[in-house]
Enzyme design. Sequence first.
Site, short mmCIF file in Angstrom:
data_model
loop_
_atom_site.label_atom_id
_atom_site.label_comp_id
_atom_site.label_asym_id
_atom_site.label_seq_id
_atom_site.Cartn_x
_atom_site.Cartn_y
_atom_site.Cartn_z
N ASP A 46 71.31 52.85 -75.14
CA ASP A 46 71.41 54.29 -75.39
C ASP A 46 70.33 54.74 -76.39
O ASP A 46 70.25 55.92 -76.74
CB ASP A 46 72.82 54.71 -75.81
CG ASP A 46 73.27 54.09 -77.11
OD1 ASP A 46 72.52 53.27 -77.68
OD2 ASP A 46 74.38 54.42 -77.57
N SER A 47 69.45 53.79 -76.78
CA SER A 47 68.23 54.16 -77.51
C SER A 47 67.39 55.11 -76.66
O SER A 47 66.45 55.72 -77.16
CB SER A 47 67.41 52.92 -77.87
OG SER A 47 67.19 52.12 -76.73
N ASP A 85 74.44 50.12 -71.79
CA ASP A 85 75.22 50.55 -72.96
C ASP A 85 76.30 51.54 -72.57
O ASP A 85 76.02 52.48 -71.81
CB ASP A 85 74.29 51.30 -73.92
CG ASP A 85 74.11 50.61 -75.24
OD1 ASP A 85 74.96 49.80 -75.62
OD2 ASP A 85 73.09 50.90 -75.91
N LYS A 115 77.41 47.09 -72.42
CA LYS A 115 77.31 46.76 -73.84
C LYS A 115 78.19 47.73 -74.62
O LYS A 115 78.23 48.91 -74.33
CB LYS A 115 75.87 46.83 -74.35
CG LYS A 115 75.77 46.45 -75.84
CD LYS A 115 74.38 46.12 -76.29
CE LYS A 115 73.52 47.31 -76.59
NZ LYS A 115 74.07 48.20 -77.64
N GLU A 117 79.25 48.84 -78.58
CA GLU A 117 78.96 48.76 -80.01
C GLU A 117 80.24 48.73 -80.84
O GLU A 117 81.16 49.51 -80.58
CB GLU A 117 78.13 49.97 -80.45
CG GLU A 117 76.70 49.89 -80.02
CD GLU A 117 75.82 50.96 -80.67
OE1 GLU A 117 76.21 51.51 -81.73
OE2 GLU A 117 74.76 51.23 -80.11
N GLU A 183 72.38 43.36 -85.04
CA GLU A 183 71.31 44.30 -85.40
C GLU A 183 71.32 44.59 -86.90
O GLU A 183 72.38 44.83 -87.51
CB GLU A 183 71.48 45.62 -84.63
CG GLU A 183 70.43 46.66 -85.05
CD GLU A 183 70.24 47.82 -84.09
OE1 GLU A 183 70.88 47.85 -83.02
OE2 GLU A 183 69.43 48.70 -84.42
O1 KIV Z 1 70.34 51.05 -77.53
C1 KIV Z 1 69.63 50.03 -77.61
O2 KIV Z 1 68.50 50.00 -77.11
C2 KIV Z 1 70.17 48.88 -78.32
C3 KIV Z 1 69.26 47.75 -78.59
C4 KIV Z 1 68.16 48.11 -79.50
C5 KIV Z 1 70.00 46.54 -79.02
O3 KIV Z 1 71.31 48.89 -78.64
#
Ligand code: KIV
Length: 267
Positions: A46-47, A85, A115, A117, A183
């Site tokens: 989600d970056s 994510d 993924k 968090e 992280e």
């Molecule tokens: O959102 C993302 O790209 C991430 C990675 C940097 C681990 O969570």
Amino acid sequence: MSSRLTVLDFPRFKAENRPIVCVTAYDYTFAKLLDNAGVDLLLVGDSLGNVIQGHDTTLPVTLDDMIYHTKAVVRGSRKAFVACDLPFGYCHRSSDVVLEAAIRVLKETGAQAVKVEGGASVVDSIRALTSLQIPVLAHVGLTPQAVHAFGGFKVQGRGAAADKVLADAVAVETAGAFAVVLEGIPAPLAEKISRQLIIPTIGIGAGPGCDGQVLVVYDLLGFYDGFKPRFVKRYLEGGDLIHLAVSRFAEEVRNRTFPDHEHSFND
Ligand code: KIV
């Protein structure tokens, strides 16, 4: 039958002491380039809220955004394992909400995992997902979705706070995650966690002692000129190369040397 890496390859990599290579991807073309370069795990992070959408945080990213980009990444790749994510707001709600989101991701995109968090606070979600055979990549330490609780993007797990990050990592492993992103934590803590866990750890800003490493592709290639954290290493000054290339194009358009005979249909 697909020849992609599967969830079973990651514990094997750890057992063989073979570092896991993970890069974020958000589109078809980059997914293809990264896949051809031998990346093991393509993470549709989600970056994308920062590097694609231009937000200051990842919080505005929606499930539909994640699904849209993950579909493109799956289409662009053949060998890498693809994880997507779950955006902010899903894992702290009821299991039904989390499951519905993850089922949409797997059904609509072809990704192999989601993924999630968070540490101990999201173990109910991880348990719900893994009990339905949905593989989960966990993420502890400086989890960007918790930026407001952390008072900014600050390294986590320093001093006495190390115990909490370790407990989070143990909790997500116990809940069934197949691997965990560490992280923004001190390198000695990441190394300790990596030794203690059975599942592989994938570090970002967590030093060399992890079982693998991940970088945001725009950081790795030098395309993102926003904030550059200390842990980012640029393997290309892509932003400068693009500037040069596009300036040359602009110049040739303006002085009418592009398109030339070679780049025209001449009959
Ligand atoms: O959102 C993302 O790209 C991430 C990675 C940097 C681990 O969570």
